[in-house]
Motif scaffolding. Structure first.
Motif: not given
Length: 401
Positions: A197, A200-209
């Motif tokens: 978590k 994931w919080s430190e990078h854009p939602e577009s990079e979650k995968k």
């Protein structure tokens, strides 16, 4: 297929073992050992006492992608920690002293830094020490200065700093005289949901995968925090300028959009030692991949109780009757069945981790795994580094609550 005999197996297991005893303080002694899987081994370890302040420092460094970073850390990190533990006036005197003594006294130190690098590292450390002094004088830095000041590692105070996937496990005896394993650390890997978590919080939602892929950072790195590994920290323009000319395009990982992706910030855990706490096991993940914290604590606890048989028999009093001596000898003979094969607890753990089965150590399994070449061995296990730290119960009993 060739496998080693019992004598050869023991020689391999004991090759890197070390023991150190202390005459005062909360730490009574420690045992350490390493068993390589890679060639050269990528793990390192370091142990030292602070010379200008109280404290014992012990560390295990799990290297990857080669041994260089872990080796440098084992030589440099303790000096930085020891500088943080100094009172202001001592730090000031240390900086001004041209013939200053070492801040630490290291044990079992088998390597040195080459001349050119040593000069660079010494200069870097001097700048850091001066920075510490300047920041400590600044009123805005008081909380940080206080935090540094209370990290007094002697006495009943145990601090563990963790970066990556090594672990520290405390072995304690319960009121019922059973062994209890308390895991003090949490691994920074994809099994740690809080760590996922955070990333994931430190990078854009577009990079979650893409930021976590195949249970690895950017699909490449297993630990989600580490020292070094600049390929996951530096901006793209610097990587292009510095790293790409040496390593080629692979220097920049795929989907590298919003660095840094990797942090070296440690999680720091505190534990107030009590008389129930008997030892601490520090080990790289090579050990924890093979045995559980409870199994490790139980093995070391049993080893503690069996280790007394390495010493000659001492009669409890003078003028003891021959019949009582005979009873003592018979009792000792029976108890000798529990005498461990190795005096060093870290070696004892290595033997059981690599060759252990539910019925005890299987020599043929142990000999086979130790005979594998590094390219094959890495398919079965990682490098293993272990330090077992024993606490002085009587010293802890006298510490104020």
């Amino acid at each position: 297929m060739y496998t080693y005999g019992a004598h050869a197996v023991t020689s391999i297991l004991r090759k890197n073992e070390f023991n150190k005893e202390f005459t005062s303080g909360s730490v009574k002694s420690y045992d350490s050992n390493q068993l390589a899987s890679n060639d050269p081994i990528e793990d390192t370890r370091s142990e030292a006492i602070c010379t200008l302040s109280p404290g014992i420092l012990l560390a295990v460094f799990d290297g990857h992608g080669g041994p260089a970073c872990a080796q440098v850390l084992s030589k440099r990190l303790f000096h930085y920690i020891a500088a943080n533990l100094l009172p202001l006036e001592t730090l000031d005197a240390f900086i001004k002293d041209d013939a200053r003594k070492e801040l630490i006294e290291a044990f079992n130190d088998r390597s040195d830094i080459v001349g050119d690098l040593k000069a660079i590292y010494d200069d870097s450390f001097k700048k850091y020490a001066n920075k510490l002094l300047q920041e400590a004088i600044n009123p805005l830095q008081v909380p940080e200065a206080l935090e540094r000041a209370i990290l007094n590692l002697d006495g009943p105070h145990l601090y563990v700093a963790n970066i990556g996937d090594c672990n520290a496990v405390l072995g304690a005896l319960t009121e019922e005289n059973d062994w209890h394993a308390k895991k003090l650390t949490k691994e920074h890997n994809t099994e740690n949901l809080a760590e996922l978590k955070r990333i994931w919080s430190e990078h854009p939602e577009s990079e979650k995968k893409t930021v976590i892929k195949r249970d690895r950072l950017l699909g490449e790195l297993a630990p989600l925090r580490s020292l070094g590994d600049y390929r996951y920290k530096w901006p793209v323009d610097i990587l292009n300028k510095v790293a790409v000319p040496m390593l080629g395009e692979r220097a920049i990982p795929q989907n590298y959009y919003t660095p840094p992706y990797l942090s070296a910030k440690p999680d720091v855990y505190y534990h107030r030692l009590t008389t129930k706490d008997k030892f601490l096991i520090l080990a790289s993940d090579g050990l924890w991949d093979m045995i559980t914290p409870y199994q490790a604590v139980k093995l070391v606890g049993e080893h503690m109780q069996g280790k007394m048989f390495f010493n000659p028999l001492k009669l409890p009093r003078k003028n003891i009757p021959l019949s009582d001596i005979n009873d003592l000898l018979l009792h000792r003979k029976e108890r000798l069945k529990s005498k461990p094969k190795d005096r060093n607890a870290a070696t004892h753990l290595l033997r059981h981790a690599v060759g252990g089965t539910e019925y005890g150590v299987d020599h043929s399994k142990l000999a086979h795994l130790l005979s594998l070449t590094p390219d094959v061995s890495r398919m079965f296990r990682d490098d293993i580094t272990i330090t077992v730290v024993y606490f002085d119960t009587e010293y802890l009993r006298q510490c104020p609550a």
